[in-house]
Design a protein around this motif. Structure first.
Motif, short mmCIF file in Angstrom:
data_model
loop_
_atom_site.label_atom_id
_atom_site.label_comp_id
_atom_site.label_asym_id
_atom_site.label_seq_id
_atom_site.Cartn_x
_atom_site.Cartn_y
_atom_site.Cartn_z
N ASP A 192 -3.79 4.98 -0.37
CA ASP A 192 -3.74 3.64 -0.96
C ASP A 192 -4.47 3.58 -2.29
O ASP A 192 -4.12 2.78 -3.17
CB ASP A 192 -4.32 2.62 0.01
N PRO B 102 0.82 -1.21 0.00
CA PRO B 102 0.00 0.00 0.00
C PRO B 102 0.86 1.26 0.00
O PRO B 102 1.96 1.29 0.58
CB PRO B 102 -0.82 -0.12 1.29
N HIS C 263 6.73 6.75 -1.93
CA HIS C 263 6.35 5.39 -2.30
C HIS C 263 6.76 5.07 -3.74
O HIS C 263 7.31 3.99 -4.02
CB HIS C 263 4.84 5.21 -2.14
N GLU D 105 -6.73 5.59 3.39
CA GLU D 105 -7.46 5.08 2.22
C GLU D 105 -7.22 5.92 0.97
O GLU D 105 -6.96 5.36 -0.11
CB GLU D 105 -8.96 4.99 2.52
N SER E 15 0.35 4.00 1.57
CA SER E 15 0.54 4.51 2.93
C SER E 15 1.66 3.76 3.65
O SER E 15 2.43 4.36 4.42
CB SER E 15 -0.76 4.41 3.73
N GLN E 16 1.80 2.47 3.41
CA GLN E 16 2.89 1.69 4.02
C GLN E 16 4.24 2.11 3.45
O GLN E 16 5.22 2.28 4.18
CB GLN E 16 2.66 0.19 3.80
#
Length: 707
Positions: A61, A27, A92, A58, A29-30
């Motif tokens: 992601d 994801p 990311h 959310e 966010s991760q």
């Protein structure tokens, strides 16, 4: 070449091998939480943390979704949206799923600041990102950053050149509602930017985020569905094209779910704007805000303290339009199928602003409004604190038809009320109709709306088309110009004067302008015809003046060189109106609450859609009056035309102890006739004197009866 340079080349070649790696499917966010560090001098420095802004997880992601083409996020300032959605997405992408990216801000200056103060700072503070920087200084400029593995980030701003040519996998647009639309982009900036990712199909993604910074154009708008946004364009226009997700909280007391709604409606104990304006000058704003800094659960009225916001945010759930959330927090119902994932977060949920601060800022804006009449602070705080579009004070007033409804009176249609001395008729020319109003005038310009109707067909049943058929204009003779209305005693009052919109509005454009030129041509021909018939002295054409400094009303004779498309020859008197100044005065007249000078009476029989036309415009910040959305405004125009015609006829200079003949008492007024006289006039047999009172014998007089 030195050893150090060989080492740099070796490092770049080794780094470029990362481009051959398969994307790491985690994801967004991760990925941001693992790699992004923030370094806010004087503020927070350290790793980006999703638990502080759980409502961002959310939307972040969703930036990796293959089912959506774009993510739209509408939210307040101090919600962490730029750090999460822009910097987090960059982090990311760089470390897990590289692709060419364009990051756009509102201007070249703002794009440069974003590059230097936010992106460069985040990269330098984040070891995983810093390791990907190219060793070549040519690869790291303010507006273009190329990394070891080949990913490039372009800093841009709205312009035709930035929108053209280059394909990007990722496009991030920040502070969207502050962009200035540019001509030649083939649509909105959002749509133009979306074209840059189109060739990558489902692998491409566009992000657009902003606080809403548009005014509400229609104050009487109401949502057709729970999550619909007002029709004000900008980021909310994009949100309305999406699946429209809103953030929901669970009440910590009753357990029911409710929306963390934009605006201030959850602060149910907060007085309304009008009440606040009456008290804000002497208010202890800080204490008042502290006393009201709690929200109310809309289900059972539970009061919720600010300290509970963090827990509610952590457990909060995004719910799309058309779906529901059950008692366990599960979203259920048919999933929406929009190509844009849209999110709208209320300012009440912002992680980095307290409820007391939100209310303090609002109250300061209200105080400035009350002290100076200026709305700038109130408007700005509505945007950035509440995440709401702004409804101006004038628009609030325009949207409120209660005071229009309150002046309705029970006087019958077609019957002249006591107090009316003379009648004026107003015609608004439309493409498929004549819109007509008849207004009675009394002492000191007290007015009564006597009639309001549309002429849609000729007596033969043909659909009216004023721009096309000159013969269709003949319906105005019997229906308007020669019309009469009954007095209570059975006599009749003739329309004294008729004003007709010539169709040449000063703000016409393109095809509409061509249609209005044809209407103007027909209007000129009709007036010439009536002059030959001896009615030119009872009829004038109207047109809006183009200058804001023009007189309220003045008579002009358009010449061929200025109005050649409409067949002008310098022979037709046209009343030129300063419509904005006339409407300013009319707006004040409609605020008068007690019958008397300049008061406007409205009948109880007037349908609601005609009453709403009276409030179909609002005054803009440019000082001009504008239609609200696409609402019809003919009755408002009728009242404006009536004001102009009254001034042209010298109504503002009348000495009421000796008024002109058409404004005399009924028994001395030459416009008062009997039904027999009306029929004789229609037949062209006689011209009457005034009708005798109902208790006297009716007489017929000679031509020249005091018009």
């Amino acid at each position: 070449m030195g050893v150090a340079e060989y080492a740099d080349i070796h490092a770049d070649l080794a780094g470029s091998l990362d481009a051959l790696n398969r994307p790491r499917r985690i994801p967004v966010s991760q990925g941001a939480a693992e790699t992004l560090h923030l370094d806010d001098k004087g503020g927070y420095s350290g790793p980006w943390r999703a638990d502080e802004v759980p409502y961002m997880i959310e939307p972040m992601d969703m930036l990796a979704s293959r089912q959506h083409q774009a993510v739209c996020f509408v939210g307040p300032a101090r919600s962490g949206k730029t750090a999460a959605l822009v910097l987090g997405w960059i982090a990311h992408a760089l470390t897990n799923d590289p692709g060419r990216m364009m990051v756009m801000h509102m201007s070249q200056e703002k794009a440069d600041l974003l590059s230097k103060l936010d992106i460069d700072t985040a990269i330098d503070a984040s070891p995983a990102l810093l390791a990907l920087k190219s060793s070549s200084r040519h690869d790291d400029t303010i507006r273009l950053k190329i990394f070891r593995h080949g990913m490039a980030i372009r800093l841009a701003w709205p312009s035709r050149s930035e929108m053209a040519g280059t394909t990007y996998r990722y496009v991030a647009m920040t502070d969207y509602d502050r962009y200035t639309e540019q001509r030649g982009m083939g649509g909105s900036i959002f749509d133009s930017a979306s074209k840059r990712t189109q060739t990558l199909m489902s692998r491409g993604m566009v992000l657009v985020e902003s606080s809403p910074e548009r005014t509400i154009s229609d104050p009487r708008w109401s949502p057709a569905s729970p999550h619909e946004a007002p029709p004000c364009g900008g980021i909310l226009g994009i949100y309305n094209r999406s699946d429209r997700r809103r953030f929901y909280w669970r009440c910590p007391h009753c357990g029911e779910w409710f929306e963390a709604a934009p605006g201030l409606k959850l602060f149910s104990r907060l007085p309304g704007l009008d009440t606040l304006r009456s008290m804000v000058r002497t208010l202890d704003i800080r204490q008042f805000a502290a006393d009201h800094a709690r929200i109310t659960c809309p289900h059972y009225g539970c009061e919720i303290e600010h300290e509970q916001k963090f827990v509610m945010n952590t457990a909060g759930v995004w719910v799309p339009e058309g779906q529901n959330i059950d008692a366990k927090g599960a979203v259920c119902g048919p999933a929406p199928t929009a190509s844009i994932a849209g999110y709208w977060l209320g300012g009440v949920a912002a992680a980095y602003q307290s409820w007391q601060s939100l209310l303090e800022n609002y109250l300061q804006g209200v105080r400035e409004l009350e002290l100076t009449g200026k709305e700038e602070t109130l408007e700005a705080k509505t945007y950035v604190d509440q995440a709401m579009p702004y409804l101006s004070v004038s628009a609030r007033k325009a949207g409120d038809i209660d005071h229009i409804d309150a002046r309705q009176e029970d006087y019958p249609r077609y019957i002249i009320p006591a107090g009316v001395r003379g009648l004026l008729a107003l015609v608004d020319t439309q493409k498929w109709s004549f819109e007509v109003a008849v207004i009675g005038h009394g002492v000191d310009n007290e007015r009564w709306l006597i009639d309001r109707f549309s002429i849609l067909e000729t007596p033969a049943g043909e659909k009216i088309q004023p721009p096309v058929y000159i013969e269709h204009w003949d319906v105005l003779l019997d229906r308007v110009i020669n019309a009469t209305y009954k007095l209570p005693d059975g006599r009749e009052m003739r329309v004294h004067f008729t004003a007709i919109d010539s169709g040449g509005h000063h703000d016409a454009r393109s095809k509409k302008q061509a249609d209005q030129s044809e209407s103007t041509r027909r209007a000129y021909d009709f007036w010439r015809k009536q002059r030959r018939a001896g009615l030119g002295h009872r009829l004038r054409l109207l047109k809006g003046a183009s200058s804001a400094t023009a007189p309220l009303v003045h008579e002009s004779y358009p010449e061929a060189r200025k109005d050649r498309h409409a067949g002008a020859r310098g022979d037709i008197p046209v009343l030129m109106l300063n419509v904005d100044r006339l409407k300013d005065a009319l707006d004040l007249d409609l605020q008068r609450e007690v019958p008397g000078p300049s008061y406007i009476h409205l009948p109880a029989w007037l349908p609601k859609h005609y009453r709403e036309e009276i409030k179909a415009e609002q005054k803009g910040q440019d000082g001009r009056w504008h239609k609200i959305g696409s609402r019809r405004n003919e009755t408002w125009d009728h009242l404006t035309y009536d004001s102009a015609l009254w001034l042209h006829l010298g109504g503002d200079k009348v000495r009421w102890e000796a008024p002109p003949a058409w404004l005399r008492d009924w028994d001395a007024n030459p416009e008062i006739i009997t039904a027999e006289q009306r029929r004789a006039l229609k037949a062209g047999q006689v011209s009457p004197k005034r009708a005798a009172p109902s208790n006297q014998n009716t007489t017929f007089g000679k031509p020249g009866w005091g018009l």
